[in-house]
Design an enzyme around this catalytic site. Structure first.
Site, PDB file in Angstrom:
ATOM      1  CG  PHE A   2      -2.060   0.930   1.307  1.00  0.00           C
ATOM      2  CD1 PHE A   2      -3.118   0.883   0.649  1.00  0.00           C
ATOM      3  CD2 PHE A   2      -1.821   2.297   1.873  1.00  0.00           C
ATOM      4  CE1 PHE A   2      -4.156   1.887   0.563  1.00  0.00           C
ATOM      5  CE2 PHE A   2      -2.859   3.153   1.960  1.00  0.00           C
ATOM      6  CZ  PHE A   2      -3.963   3.014   1.166  1.00  0.00           C
ATOM      7  CG  ASP A  38       0.360  -2.525   7.011  1.00  0.00           C
ATOM      8  OD1 ASP A  38      -0.934  -2.779   7.405  1.00  0.00           O
ATOM      9  OD2 ASP A  38       0.480  -1.384   6.800  1.00  0.00           O
ATOM     10  CE1 TYR A  82      -9.269   2.730   6.889  1.00  0.00           C
ATOM     11  CE2 TYR A  82      -8.339   4.013   8.515  1.00  0.00           C
ATOM     12  CZ  TYR A  82      -8.147   3.505   7.409  1.00  0.00           C
ATOM     13  OH  TYR A  82      -7.024   4.016   6.636  1.00  0.00           O
ATOM     14  CE  LYS A  83      -7.815   0.075   5.295  1.00  0.00           C
ATOM     15  NZ  LYS A  83      -6.141  -0.293   4.839  1.00  0.00           N
ATOM     16  NE  ARG A  95      -9.832  -3.132  -2.074  1.00  0.00           N
ATOM     17  CZ  ARG A  95      -9.269  -2.398  -1.175  1.00  0.00           C
ATOM     18  NH1 ARG A  95      -8.221  -2.901  -0.876  1.00  0.00           N
ATOM     19  NH2 ARG A  95      -9.671  -1.440  -0.586  1.00  0.00           N
TER      20      ARG A  95
HETATM   21  C1  LIG Z   1      -5.599   0.921   4.838  1.00  0.00           C
HETATM   22  C2  LIG Z   1      -4.209   0.937   4.935  1.00  0.00           C
HETATM   23  C3  LIG Z   1      -3.422   1.886   5.164  1.00  0.00           C
HETATM   24  C4  LIG Z   1      -4.068   3.210   5.722  1.00  0.00           C
HETATM   25  O1  LIG Z   1      -3.264   3.985   6.499  1.00  0.00           O
HETATM   26  P1  LIG Z   1      -4.013   5.389   7.110  1.00  0.00           P
HETATM   27  O2  LIG Z   1      -2.604   5.861   7.517  1.00  0.00           O
HETATM   28  O3  LIG Z   1      -4.927   4.770   8.182  1.00  0.00           O
HETATM   29  O4  LIG Z   1      -4.502   6.142   6.250  1.00  0.00           O
HETATM   30  C5  LIG Z   1      -2.112   1.698   5.377  1.00  0.00           C
HETATM   31  N1  LIG Z   1      -1.492   0.671   4.999  1.00  0.00           N
HETATM   32  C6  LIG Z   1      -2.155  -0.504   4.472  1.00  0.00           C
HETATM   33  C7  LIG Z   1      -1.336  -1.667   4.108  1.00  0.00           C
HETATM   34  C8  LIG Z   1      -3.425  -0.362   4.276  1.00  0.00           C
HETATM   35  O5  LIG Z   1      -4.147  -1.182   3.744  1.00  0.00           O
END
Ligand SMILES: *Cc1c(COP(=O)(O)O)cnc(C)c1O
Length: 418
Positions: free
Chosen positions: A133, A205, A230-231, A377
């Site tokens: 990400f 992560d 939040y996921k 997705r």
């Molecule tokens: C959703 C997600 C994020 C989100 O990061 P924020 O700092 O909360 O915006 C980061 N890394 C991964 C792998 C994600 O899937």
């Protein structure tokens, strides 16, 4: 025609049987979802647990509105980040005292990258997946330039070769447990062992695995981890993230954002920073309490559920969806691994008009999302989806593709958030 009808009936019966055998079907009642919507985006923003509105209303009206500043003590606002951290810890296999809730995943990654460099002085390499990400990459670039680290890109399946050549230089290996785009689940135990064999630290992560995959942070001796609230944890928009630092590393965990909530004696108002003992030193400033307490309420949706049962349901949903796609849409490419051991809780499909396909699906009440460059997705949150939902969404997708609804001009322009 006859075969299609027969297999459609067969799928219907399979869905019914799988739902009848669903050991956690009752968890669906813990969520408020709009009528007529099949929500396949719980990996982006989890659905609303029914208990959250009242819990938040109480925090606002009673704790904030009536009890005011006293709530820091009387409602233990001060203890909330670690108390909720322990609740998250239960879902990711971390014993109490190793997880703090607060800040965003991006900020928590920054703390970990710099702290890891300080934990391994003399080693200057960080290995990271180029497909991860973007924020993980961007923050690593920032942290690396500050901490004098060199970034080496390798996919998790290429790690062995890198460690063989440069293992003695590696301070940290930072990977995602589940790939946000493809849904590929990486071998956390095996990769963590390989990282430790060369004396480096492992940072995972968990944004796309927390709450749906058995993680086993303590069991597999992971060093550091971060993840989203939040996921799949359903903490709501902008929910605080979490950070895990294994107990054995906490005394040496020297993170760069030395704020007063991470101080050993925050109310002594001393002139210089002294880190708190334990995971408290991962905290920075005043946390967003409305969101921390919304997350705490949301996590009660997991009460009484074994993560192993949640994972079984998740695999059953994604496995059944794959089966439906193979039967109803044999020409569509499935990007996610077909092998259960290598799949998270989502199924990614490839289509040249993926963005428009997702929009046409949403218009039919099936909410998924699009990821660059050509991925549809679909996330399968095991707490609130059924196999009947899975079949219905595959059927809707089949109609979108058969009727070429994605060619509608309405779906050509991209919104800000895709
Ligand atoms: C959703 C997600 C994020 C989100 O990061 P924020 O700092 O909360 O915006 C980061 N890394 C991964 C792998 C994600 O899937």
């Amino acid at each position: 025609m006859t075969t299609t009808t027969a297999s459609a009936e067969e799928l219907q019966q399979r869905a019914q049987r799988l739902d009848a055998d669903d050991a956690i079907a009752h968890a669906r009642e813990r969520f408020d979802l709009p009528e007529g919507v099949i929500y396949l985006d719980g990996n982006s923003l989890g659905a609303l647990p029914s208990c959250v509105p009242d819990a938040v209303a109480d925090v606002v009206r009673q704790q904030w509105g009536h009890d005011l500043i006293a709530s820091w003590n009387s409602h233990d606002w001060w203890g909330a980040p670690l108390r909720v951290g322990d609740a998250v810890g239960r879902l990711v296999g971390a014993a109490p005292g190793q997880v703090a809730v607060g800040d965003s995943t991006s900020v928590n990654l920054f703390k970990c990258y710099v702290a890891a460099a300080r934990l391994r002085p003399g080693r200057t390499v960080v290995v990271s997946d180029p497909g991860v990400f973007p924020t993980d990459q961007y923050v690593l670039e920032g942290a690396a330039s500050l901490a004098g680290l060199q970034i080496v890109h390798a996919r998790p399946d290429e790690l062995g070769a890198v460690l063989e050549r440069r293992g003695h230089e590696v301070a940290l290996v930072s990977f995602s447990h589940v790939d946000y785009r493809t849904g590929q689940l990486w071998d956390l135990p095996g990769l963590t062992r390989a990282v430790h064999d060369v004396g480096a630290l492992a940072l995972w992560d968990l944004c796309h695995s927390a709450g749906v995959v058995e993680v086993g942070l303590d069991e597999h001796e992971v060093d550091l981890a971060v993840g989203c609230g939040y996921k799949y944890l359903n903490g709501g928009p902008g929910a605080p993230a979490f950070i895990y630092v294994a107990s054995r590393l906490q005394d040496e965990f020297d993170q760069p954002l030395s704020g007063w909530h991470g101080h050993a004696r925050p109310f002594a108002m001393e002139g210089s920073f002294a880190p708190a003992g334990g995971i408290a030193r991962a905290k920075v400033g005043t946390p967003p309490l409305l969101s921390v307490l919304a997350l705490e309420a949301a996590l009660t949706a997991y009460e009484g559920l074994e993560l192993a049962a949640v994972r079984r349901k998740s695999l059953s949903l994604t496995g059944f969806f794959i089966e439906c796609v193979q039967q109803l849409l044999p020409d569509v490419e499935i990007v996610s691994p077909l092998d259960d051991d290598r799949r998270g809780s989502q199924v990614a499909l490839r289509h040249p008009q993926a963005y428009a396909v997702v929009q046409a699906l949403i218009a039919r009440g099936v909410v998924g999302d699009f990821r660059e460059p050509d991925v549809v997705r679909l996330g399968f949150a095991p707490l609130y989806l059924s196999h009947a939902d899975v079949l219905a969404s595959a059927q809707q997708l089949a109609e979108v593709l058969e009727r070429r609804e994605f060619e509608d001009a309405r779906y050509a322009t991209r919104a800000q958030v895709t």
